[in-house]
Write an enzyme that holds these catalytic residues in place. Structure first.
Site, PDB file in Angstrom:
ATOM      1  N   ASN A 211       1.063  -1.134   0.108  1.00  0.00           N
ATOM      2  CA  ASN A 211       0.020   0.107   0.683  1.00  0.00           C
ATOM      3  C   ASN A 211       0.583   1.408   0.592  1.00  0.00           C
ATOM      4  OD1 ASN A 211       0.087   0.854   2.385  1.00  0.00           O
ATOM      5  ND2 ASN A 211       0.006  -1.145   3.263  1.00  0.00           N
ATOM      6  N   ASP A 280      -5.633  -5.694   5.291  1.00  0.00           N
ATOM      7  CA  ASP A 280      -6.585  -6.328   5.949  1.00  0.00           C
ATOM      8  C   ASP A 280      -6.640  -7.629   5.400  1.00  0.00           C
ATOM      9  OD1 ASP A 280      -7.775  -5.070   7.437  1.00  0.00           O
ATOM     10  OD2 ASP A 280      -8.430  -3.427   5.680  1.00  0.00           O
ATOM     11  N   LYS A 290       7.600 -18.573  -8.419  1.00  0.00           N
ATOM     12  CA  LYS A 290       7.202 -16.876  -9.523  1.00  0.00           C
ATOM     13  C   LYS A 290       5.936 -17.442 -10.843  1.00  0.00           C
ATOM     14  CE  LYS A 290       8.401 -13.907 -13.207  1.00  0.00           C
ATOM     15  NZ  LYS A 290       8.799 -13.660 -14.937  1.00  0.00           N
ATOM     16  N   PHE A 330      -4.873   4.477  14.425  1.00  0.00           N
ATOM     17  CA  PHE A 330      -5.135   5.395  13.260  1.00  0.00           C
ATOM     18  C   PHE A 330      -6.805   5.086  12.640  1.00  0.00           C
ATOM     19  CE2 PHE A 330      -1.537   8.240  12.846  1.00  0.00           C
ATOM     20  CZ  PHE A 330      -0.719   8.384  14.188  1.00  0.00           C
ATOM     21  N   LYS A 344     -14.136   3.127  15.154  1.00  0.00           N
ATOM     22  CA  LYS A 344     -13.297   2.274  15.958  1.00  0.00           C
ATOM     23  C   LYS A 344     -12.526   2.156  17.881  1.00  0.00           C
ATOM     24  CE  LYS A 344     -11.483   2.018  11.397  1.00  0.00           C
ATOM     25  NZ  LYS A 344     -11.158   2.656   9.957  1.00  0.00           N
ATOM     26  N   LYS A 348     -12.327  -1.710  18.754  1.00  0.00           N
ATOM     27  CA  LYS A 348     -11.013  -2.186  18.872  1.00  0.00           C
ATOM     28  C   LYS A 348     -10.765  -1.790  20.483  1.00  0.00           C
ATOM     29  CE  LYS A 348      -9.737  -2.152  14.100  1.00  0.00           C
ATOM     30  NZ  LYS A 348      -8.955  -2.262  12.915  1.00  0.00           N
TER      31      LYS A 348
HETATM   32  N1  CTP Z   1      -5.150  -2.726  12.130  1.00  0.00           N
HETATM   33  C1  CTP Z   1      -4.789  -3.108  12.360  1.00  0.00           C
HETATM   34  N2  CTP Z   1      -4.602  -4.372  12.252  1.00  0.00           N
HETATM   35  C2  CTP Z   1      -5.172  -4.236  10.703  1.00  0.00           C
HETATM   36  C3  CTP Z   1      -5.849  -3.451   9.875  1.00  0.00           C
HETATM   37  C4  CTP Z   1      -5.521  -2.558  10.864  1.00  0.00           C
HETATM   38  O1  CTP Z   1      -3.953  -3.408  13.540  1.00  0.00           O
HETATM   39  N3  CTP Z   1      -5.546  -5.850   9.974  1.00  0.00           N
HETATM   40  C5  CTP Z   1      -4.823  -1.056  12.342  1.00  0.00           C
HETATM   41  C6  CTP Z   1      -4.112  -0.300  11.818  1.00  0.00           C
HETATM   42  O2  CTP Z   1      -2.964  -0.154  12.417  1.00  0.00           O
HETATM   43  C7  CTP Z   1      -5.234   1.382  12.324  1.00  0.00           C
HETATM   44  C8  CTP Z   1      -6.388   0.777  12.987  1.00  0.00           C
HETATM   45  O3  CTP Z   1      -6.276  -0.547  12.946  1.00  0.00           O
HETATM   46  O4  CTP Z   1      -4.396   1.693  13.541  1.00  0.00           O
HETATM   47  C9  CTP Z   1      -7.492   1.720  11.237  1.00  0.00           C
HETATM   48  O5  CTP Z   1      -7.213   0.628  10.519  1.00  0.00           O
HETATM   49  P1  CTP Z   1      -7.894   0.534   9.495  1.00  0.00           P
HETATM   50  O6  CTP Z   1      -8.174  -0.037   8.224  1.00  0.00           O
HETATM   51  O7  CTP Z   1      -8.558   2.357   9.215  1.00  0.00           O
HETATM   52  O8  CTP Z   1      -9.099   0.031  10.023  1.00  0.00           O
HETATM   53  P2  CTP Z   1     -10.539  -0.818   9.907  1.00  0.00           P
HETATM   54  O9  CTP Z   1     -11.039  -1.789  11.276  1.00  0.00           O
HETATM   55  O10 CTP Z   1      -9.919  -1.909   9.499  1.00  0.00           O
HETATM   56  O11 CTP Z   1     -11.310   0.006   9.268  1.00  0.00           O
HETATM   57  P3  CTP Z   1     -12.106  -0.317   7.741  1.00  0.00           P
HETATM   58  O12 CTP Z   1     -13.651  -1.626   8.351  1.00  0.00           O
HETATM   59  O13 CTP Z   1     -12.594   0.941   7.397  1.00  0.00           O
HETATM   60  O14 CTP Z   1     -11.668  -1.737   7.264  1.00  0.00           O
END
Ligand code: CTP
Length: 407
Positions: A211, A280, A290, A330, A344, A348
Site C-alpha cells: 500500500n 486486511d 514465480k 489510526f 473503531k 477495538k
Molecule cells: N489495523 C490493524 N490490523 C489490521 C488492520 C488495521 O492493527 N489488520 C489498525 C491500523 O494500524 C490502524 C487501525 O487498525 O491503527 C485502523 O485501520 P483501518 O484499516 O482504518 O481499520 P478497519 O477497522 O480495518 O477499518 P475498515 O473497517 O474501514 O476497513
C-alpha cells in the site's frame, strides 16, 4: 537566557586526532552557560593537554580514576550524579566498544557506567572502523539502550581516506546537547511500542500486494517519543526511508509478522500506537515459484489477516490484572471521520483514535504534513490543524501522556 544555563555537562574526551575539536566544543558549551567538567582518557591527553581543557572549562580535568583529590566524595560517582548530560566527543571505536560491553577500566568508562543522565556520543574514526560490523553492532546496541548519537560527517579523514567518520562539528554537537536538555520529557520512564509503514503480502517470490504508506507518521511518532524520554520499540514494515536512530527498530514484512511481534510484547509496554497501514487480506496460498502467465485472467484468493489493533483491545479485556497498554489507533478515512473513528475506538477498545481524511490535501499517505482529529471515549478531543508530522506526533503524545496516569 543562555541555552545551557544552570546545566552541568560532563564532557568525555577520548584519544583520536579529533580530540582537538573538543576544545572548541568545550568553549561553546561554556559560552552557552553550562558548567563543564572534562574527563580525558590517557589517549586523549596525548593529542590535547588537560591544561587546555582546564583553562577552557575553568575546572580541574579528571584523567585518573584513582586520583581522588577531594576526600569527601568519590569523584567518578560525584561527577556522574551531578551531570545533566554526559557528552563523549570525540568517541573512539574503543570507548564505544567499552560502553556497549559495560567495561569500566578508566575514569571515563567508569563514570559512563555510573551516569543516569542522558548520554550523547559523537564518534570519530576511520571509515572502515566506523563500518566494521563490531562497531555497527555496538552503536545499535547503545542506541537501543537510549544512548544518543551525533553521527560523524563525511569528508577527508585525518588518516588520508575520504569517507564517513569525521567528528561532527562542535556547534552541531552543542546544538544536539541543547536540544536534549531543553525539551520536556512527558514520557520519561515509559516503554512505548509503535508500528509504522505498510505491510507487504507476498504473491510469489517476486510479487506482492502493498500500500501507499511511507512510514513517515510512524517514524515521527517514534522520534517524538524518543525525545520525550520514552524507551521506544518500532515495528516497521515497508517504508520510504530508514527508521530514526536511538530506538529499537524491528523490520517485518507481513501483517502476520507484525501481529506476532506486537502481541509478544503486550504486558511489557505502557503504550501502543498503531500507525502502520496493515493489509486486511493476504494470499491464501503464497506461491514458492514465480507465477507464469497462462490465461487471460488471474484470480487470487485472499483470506483475512489478523486485526492487530483488535487483538490488543481483546488482550486488554482478557488480561485485566496486567500492565495495560494505552492504545492509540489510526483511522484513515475518506469521509464521515467522526462516525468511523468512534466506531473503531469502541470496537477495538482503544483509548484514542487519530483520524485523518486521507483525501484532504496535506494529509495522509506520503505527505510531509498531516491533519488529524483525535477522538477519545467522550468524542472529539482535539483537532490538530495541518502541521508537519513531527508536530502532530508531539501533540498526540502530549494528549496520550496526560491520559496515561503516573509512570
Ligand atoms: N489495523 C490493524 N490490523 C489490521 C488492520 C488495521 O492493527 N489488520 C489498525 C491500523 O494500524 C490502524 C487501525 O487498525 O491503527 C485502523 O485501520 P483501518 O484499516 O482504518 O481499520 P478497519 O477497522 O480495518 O477499518 P475498515 O473497517 O474501514 O476497513
Amino acid at each position: 537566557m543562555k541555552p545551557l544555563e544552570g546545566k552541568t555537562v560532563v564532557l568525555g574526551v577520548t584519544g583520536g586526532i579529533a580530540a582537538y575539536k573538543a576544545a572548541a566544543l568545550c568553549s561553546r558549551l561554556v559560552s552557552w552557560g553550562a558548567s563543564v567538567r572534562v574527563m580525558m582518557t590517557a589517549g586523549a591527553a596525548k593529542f590535547i593537554t588537560p591544561l587546555t581543557m582546564q583553562t577552557l572549562s575553568r575546572h580541574p580535568v579528571a584523567t585518573d580514576v584513582f586520583d581522588e583529590r577531594d576526600a569527601s566524595v568519590v569523584q567518578h560517582i560525584d561527577w556522574a550524579d551531578a551531570a545533566d548530560l554526559v557528552i563523549v566527543a570525540p568517541a573512539t571505536a574503543n570507548i564505544i566498544g567499552k560502553m556497549a560491553g559495560g567495561i569500566a577500566d578508566d575514569m571515563l568508562s567508569t563514570t559512563l557506567l555510573a551516569a543516569t543522565a542522558p548520554i550523547l556520543v559523537a564518534p570519530a574514526m576511520n571509515v572502515h572502523m566506523w563500518e566494521h560490523p563490531a562497531v555497527v553492532e555496538n552503536v545499535r546496541k547503545l542506541g537501543s539502550r537510549g544512548v544518543y548519537f551525533v553521527e560523524p560527517g563525511t569528508g577527508q579523514l585525518a588518516c588520508g581516506y575520504v569517507g564517513k567518520g569525521r567528528l561532527a562539528e562542535p556547534d552541531e554537537i552543542a546544538e544536539a546537547a541543547a536540544r536534549l536538555l531543553a525539551g520536556p520529557r512527558p514520557l520519561a520512564g515509559r516503554k512505548v511500542l509503535i508500528t509504522a509503514g505498510g505491510t507487504v503480502e507476498r504473491i510469489d517470490p517476486v510479487r506482492y500486494i502493498a500500500n501507499d504508506s511511507s512510514g513517515k507518521m510512524g517514524f515521527a511518532l517514534a522520534e517524538a517519543a524518543r525525545d520525550y524520554g520514552a524507551d521506544v520499540t518500532l515495528i516497521y514494515a515497508r517504508t520510504d526511508g530508514p527508521p530514526p536512530g536511538g530506538i529499537e527498530a524491528i523490520r517485518v514484512e507481513s501483517a502476520a509478522e507484525m501481529h506476532e511481534q506486537v502481541l509478544s510484547r503486550l504486558g511489557r509496554v505502557d503504550a501502543v500506537v498503531k500507525a502502520a497501514a496493515v493489509a486486511d487480506y493476504r494470499l491464501q496460498q503464497v506461491s514458492d515459484k514465480k507465477l507464469k502467465k497462462d490465461g487471460e485472467t488471474l484470480t487470487l484468493e485472499l483470506v483475512r489477516n489478523p486485526d492487530i489493533l483488535q487483538a490488543i483491545g481483546d488482550w486488554k479485556k482478557d488480561h485485566p490484572g496486567e500492565r495495560r497498554p494505552f492504545t492509540v489507533g489510526f483511522a484513515a478515512e475518506t469521509g464521515d471521520l467522526e462516525k468511523y473513528a468512534m466506531d473503531k475506538l469502541k470496537r477495538k477498545n482503544c483509548d484514542l483514535i487519530a483520524a485523518n481524511d486521507v483525501s484532504a490535501p496535506g494529509a495522509g499517505f506520503g505527505t510531509e504534513t498531516n491533519i488529524v482529529s483525535v477522538y477519545g471515549p467522550e468524542g472529539l478531543v482535539e483537532h490538530i490543524p495541518q502541521s508537519v508530522k513531527r508536530k502532530v506526533a508531539e501533540r498526540l503524545w502530549q494528549l496520550a501522556a496526560e491520559r496515561m496516569g503516573p509512570a
